[in-house]
Structure formats: structure tokens, C-alpha cells
Design a protein around this motif. Sequence first.
Motif, PDB file in Angstrom:
ATOM      1  N   ALA A 166       0.830  -1.210   0.000  1.00 52.44           N
ATOM      2  CA  ALA A 166       0.000   0.000   0.000  1.00 52.44           C
ATOM      3  C   ALA A 166       0.864   1.260   0.000  1.00 52.44           C
ATOM      4  O   ALA A 166       0.555   2.236  -0.702  1.00 52.44           O
ATOM      5  CB  ALA A 166      -0.931  -0.003   1.209  1.00 52.44           C
ATOM      6  N   LEU A 167       1.939   1.239   0.755  1.00 50.51           N
ATOM      7  CA  LEU A 167       2.854   2.389   0.799  1.00 50.51           C
ATOM      8  C   LEU A 167       3.547   2.589  -0.548  1.00 50.51           C
ATOM      9  O   LEU A 167       3.679   3.715  -1.032  1.00 50.51           O
ATOM     10  CB  LEU A 167       3.894   2.197   1.903  1.00 50.51           C
ATOM     11  N   GLN A 168       3.972   1.496  -1.132  1.00 52.36           N
ATOM     12  CA  GLN A 168       4.637   1.604  -2.430  1.00 52.36           C
ATOM     13  C   GLN A 168       3.676   2.151  -3.481  1.00 52.36           C
ATOM     14  O   GLN A 168       4.022   3.047  -4.264  1.00 52.36           O
ATOM     15  CB  GLN A 168       5.166   0.250  -2.876  1.00 52.36           C
ATOM     16  N   GLU A 169       2.469   1.604  -3.526  1.00 54.89           N
ATOM     17  CA  GLU A 169       1.490   2.051  -4.511  1.00 54.89           C
ATOM     18  C   GLU A 169       1.118   3.508  -4.303  1.00 54.89           C
ATOM     19  O   GLU A 169       0.945   4.266  -5.281  1.00 54.89           O
ATOM     20  CB  GLU A 169       0.248   1.162  -4.439  1.00 54.89           C
ATOM     21  N   ALA A 170       1.017   3.936  -3.043  1.00 54.66           N
ATOM     22  CA  ALA A 170       0.714   5.341  -2.749  1.00 54.66           C
ATOM     23  C   ALA A 170       1.855   6.238  -3.219  1.00 54.66           C
ATOM     24  O   ALA A 170       1.618   7.311  -3.796  1.00 54.66           O
ATOM     25  CB  ALA A 170       0.476   5.523  -1.251  1.00 54.66           C
ATOM     26  N   ALA A 171       3.086   5.812  -2.980  1.00 59.50           N
ATOM     27  CA  ALA A 171       4.256   6.595  -3.407  1.00 59.50           C
ATOM     28  C   ALA A 171       4.275   6.747  -4.920  1.00 59.50           C
ATOM     29  O   ALA A 171       4.511   7.849  -5.453  1.00 59.50           O
ATOM     30  CB  ALA A 171       5.535   5.934  -2.914  1.00 59.50           C
ATOM     31  N   VAL A 172       4.016   5.664  -5.626  1.00 62.47           N
ATOM     32  CA  VAL A 172       4.019   5.699  -7.098  1.00 62.47           C
ATOM     33  C   VAL A 172       2.891   6.589  -7.603  1.00 62.47           C
ATOM     34  O   VAL A 172       3.095   7.446  -8.476  1.00 62.47           O
ATOM     35  CB  VAL A 172       3.885   4.274  -7.666  1.00 62.47           C
ATOM     36  N   ARG A 173       1.706   6.402  -7.068  1.00 61.70           N
ATOM     37  CA  ARG A 173       0.534   7.156  -7.532  1.00 61.70           C
ATOM     38  C   ARG A 173       0.741   8.660  -7.340  1.00 61.70           C
ATOM     39  O   ARG A 173       0.525   9.456  -8.275  1.00 61.70           O
ATOM     40  CB  ARG A 173      -0.701   6.677  -6.764  1.00 61.70           C
ATOM     41  N   LEU A 174       1.184   9.054  -6.158  1.00 63.57           N
ATOM     42  CA  LEU A 174       1.360  10.478  -5.873  1.00 63.57           C
ATOM     43  C   LEU A 174       2.503  11.078  -6.684  1.00 63.57           C
ATOM     44  O   LEU A 174       2.426  12.221  -7.145  1.00 63.57           O
ATOM     45  CB  LEU A 174       1.611  10.682  -4.375  1.00 63.57           C
ATOM     46  N   THR A 175       3.570  10.302  -6.871  1.00 63.98           N
ATOM     47  CA  THR A 175       4.709  10.803  -7.640  1.00 63.98           C
ATOM     48  C   THR A 175       4.341  11.025  -9.093  1.00 63.98           C
ATOM     49  O   THR A 175       4.731  12.024  -9.708  1.00 63.98           O
ATOM     50  CB  THR A 175       5.902   9.834  -7.535  1.00 63.98           C
ATOM     51  N   LEU A 176       3.575  10.100  -9.657  1.00 62.52           N
ATOM     52  CA  LEU A 176       3.148  10.258 -11.051  1.00 62.52           C
ATOM     53  C   LEU A 176       2.176  11.426 -11.204  1.00 62.52           C
ATOM     54  O   LEU A 176       2.142  12.087 -12.243  1.00 62.52           O
ATOM     55  CB  LEU A 176       2.499   8.969 -11.555  1.00 62.52           C
ATOM     56  N   GLU A 177       1.402  11.695 -10.164  1.00 59.02           N
ATOM     57  CA  GLU A 177       0.437  12.799 -10.230  1.00 59.02           C
ATOM     58  C   GLU A 177       1.101  14.157 -10.053  1.00 59.02           C
ATOM     59  O   GLU A 177       0.778  15.119 -10.764  1.00 59.02           O
ATOM     60  CB  GLU A 177      -0.632  12.626  -9.139  1.00 59.02           C
ATOM     61  N   ARG A 178       2.066  14.247  -9.092  1.00 54.67           N
ATOM     62  CA  ARG A 178       2.570  15.563  -8.687  1.00 54.67           C
ATOM     63  C   ARG A 178       4.048  15.789  -8.976  1.00 54.67           C
ATOM     64  O   ARG A 178       4.499  16.925  -9.004  1.00 54.67           O
ATOM     65  CB  ARG A 178       2.356  15.757  -7.180  1.00 54.67           C
ATOM     66  N   GLY A 179       4.801  14.702  -9.145  1.00 57.06           N
ATOM     67  CA  GLY A 179       6.247  14.846  -9.256  1.00 57.06           C
ATOM     68  C   GLY A 179       6.898  14.587  -7.911  1.00 57.06           C
ATOM     69  O   GLY A 179       6.342  14.935  -6.850  1.00 57.06           O
ATOM     70  N   LEU A 180       8.072  13.976  -7.929  1.00 60.79           N
ATOM     71  CA  LEU A 180       8.730  13.533  -6.699  1.00 60.79           C
ATOM     72  C   LEU A 180       8.986  14.669  -5.721  1.00 60.79           C
ATOM     73  O   LEU A 180       8.815  14.519  -4.505  1.00 60.79           O
ATOM     74  CB  LEU A 180      10.048  12.843  -7.052  1.00 60.79           C
ATOM     75  N   GLU A 181       9.384  15.831  -6.227  1.00 60.98           N
ATOM     76  CA  GLU A 181       9.729  16.950  -5.342  1.00 60.98           C
ATOM     77  C   GLU A 181       8.520  17.507  -4.617  1.00 60.98           C
ATOM     78  O   GLU A 181       8.660  18.198  -3.602  1.00 60.98           O
ATOM     79  CB  GLU A 181      10.403  18.060  -6.152  1.00 60.98           C
ATOM     80  N   HIS A 182       7.334  17.213  -5.118  1.00 59.83           N
ATOM     81  CA  HIS A 182       6.114  17.774  -4.526  1.00 59.83           C
ATOM     82  C   HIS A 182       5.334  16.744  -3.712  1.00 59.83           C
ATOM     83  O   HIS A 182       4.156  16.960  -3.404  1.00 59.83           O
ATOM     84  CB  HIS A 182       5.223  18.338  -5.633  1.00 59.83           C
ATOM     85  N   VAL A 183       5.994  15.645  -3.381  1.00 59.96           N
ATOM     86  CA  VAL A 183       5.370  14.604  -2.561  1.00 59.96           C
ATOM     87  C   VAL A 183       6.207  14.414  -1.301  1.00 59.96           C
ATOM     88  O   VAL A 183       7.434  14.310  -1.373  1.00 59.96           O
ATOM     89  CB  VAL A 183       5.270  13.269  -3.332  1.00 59.96           C
ATOM     90  N   THR A 184       5.547  14.355  -0.158  1.00 54.60           N
ATOM     91  CA  THR A 184       6.240  14.144   1.106  1.00 54.60           C
ATOM     92  C   THR A 184       5.957  12.749   1.651  1.00 54.60           C
ATOM     93  O   THR A 184       4.975  12.102   1.265  1.00 54.60           O
ATOM     94  CB  THR A 184       5.802  15.177   2.161  1.00 54.60           C
ATOM     95  N   VAL A 185       6.810  12.323   2.556  1.00 54.51           N
ATOM     96  CA  VAL A 185       6.600  11.041   3.231  1.00 54.51           C
ATOM     97  C   VAL A 185       5.275  11.058   3.989  1.00 54.51           C
ATOM     98  O   VAL A 185       4.537  10.067   3.992  1.00 54.51           O
ATOM     99  CB  VAL A 185       7.779  10.750   4.190  1.00 54.51           C
ATOM    100  N   GLU A 186       4.981  12.182   4.606  1.00 53.44           N
ATOM    101  CA  GLU A 186       3.736  12.298   5.359  1.00 53.44           C
ATOM    102  C   GLU A 186       2.517  12.091   4.454  1.00 53.44           C
ATOM    103  O   GLU A 186       1.539  11.431   4.841  1.00 53.44           O
ATOM    104  CB  GLU A 186       3.652  13.673   6.026  1.00 53.44           C
ATOM    105  N   GLU A 187       2.584  12.626   3.243  1.00 48.10           N
ATOM    106  CA  GLU A 187       1.463  12.473   2.308  1.00 48.10           C
ATOM    107  C   GLU A 187       1.337  11.030   1.825  1.00 48.10           C
ATOM    108  O   GLU A 187       0.221  10.532   1.644  1.00 48.10           O
ATOM    109  CB  GLU A 187       1.665  13.425   1.124  1.00 48.10           C
TER     110      GLU A 187
END
Length: 202
Positions: free
Chosen positions: A14-35
Motif C-alpha cells: 500500500a505504501l509503495q502504490e501510494a508513493a508511485v501514484r502520488l509521484t506520477l500525479e505531482r512529481g517527486l519533489e512535490h510529494v512528502t513522506v507524510e502524504e
Amino acid sequence: MGLRERKKQATRRALQEAAVRLTLERGLEHVTVEEIAAEADVSTRTFFNYFATKEEALLSDVPTAPDEEVRRVFVEGGPTGVFVDDLITVLTASVISSEGLAAHRDAMLLRKRLVEREPQLVPGMLARFHNVEQELSRAIAERTGTSPEDERPQLVAATAMAVTRHTVKCLHLREGEGVADVRAVLRDAFRHVGAAYAPSDD
């Protein structure tokens, strides 16, 4: 596998999928661990129980070492006793998800999208493949009774990983395709490499 271990695997996924989904949506620099943690419905502390960084979460499906049990069997001379066939068994276990080719195909497509969007992930990905190569070299040395420092196991491992990367890149991974098909393609690839470097009759 017990219930506790299944829950841990589900949380990690679930964490991996969330990381991938958010990164593809916003870009790595705009995603935090908290999010990422919030998206997976867990705490930030739980995230750090599984991953040290968001980059590690994104690359978590990239292998860092050959499968431990498959490696042990290979070192002991199995599973068939034929070196190339046994090496192919190690390689397929290392690069293809235990969930099967369909899951592997989906992971590859996601990874391709991630790397295209976030090229800074490439060094981490290559480092993981290098770790697999180093571990494979040590396993080959153990099986053949040579030193890990010798050139032969290192060269065999480097060639094997290069062949594997090329083969996986060229696979269609179609519906109905199985691990046996991957092994057959790898076997042909090794045969081509052997023929290309065979001594000339001239």
C-alpha cells in the motif's frame, strides 16, 4: 505465511502504490513522506518502519539480491545440475515478481513511467541491479569453488545480468506467457552470446 506477515506485506504494498501514484500525479519533489503515509492510511512512523526514504519506496519492487532459497539450491549444485539452466532459474527468480508475470509486467510499465518522469531514480535502480550482480558473482564463485575475487565468476555474473536486462526489455509479457517462456528466451540469448564469442575455426 501467517496473518501477521500477510498484513505487513499488504502495508508495504500500500505504501509503495501510494508513493508511485502520488509521484506520477505531482512529481517527486512535490510529494512528502507524510502524504504517502496518509494516502496509505498509516502513520509516518509506520512508513519509516518499511522504508528509509520515499525514493526507496518507489524502487521497492526492484530486486537487491537473488532469492535466498533459490541461491542456496544453486550453490549446492541444483536444481538440475546443468550450470546454465540453474543460472537461468536464479535469474528468473531475481527479476520476476513472485506474484507472476502479469504483476511483473505492470511493475515494469509503472517503473518505466516513473523513470521517464523522474530520471533521478535511475542511479538507485542501477545500484540495486549492481547489488544483484555482486551477489550472483559470489554465488557462482561458491558453486564453482573459486574465489569471489577471481575474474571468471564476476564476468559470468556481469554477462548474465546484461543478457537478463536485454531479454526482459524485449519480452512481450503477453497474457498466457509463463516463466517457462522467459527461461526459454534467456536460454536462447545465452546461446547467441556463446556463439558470438566462440573461437573462430579460421
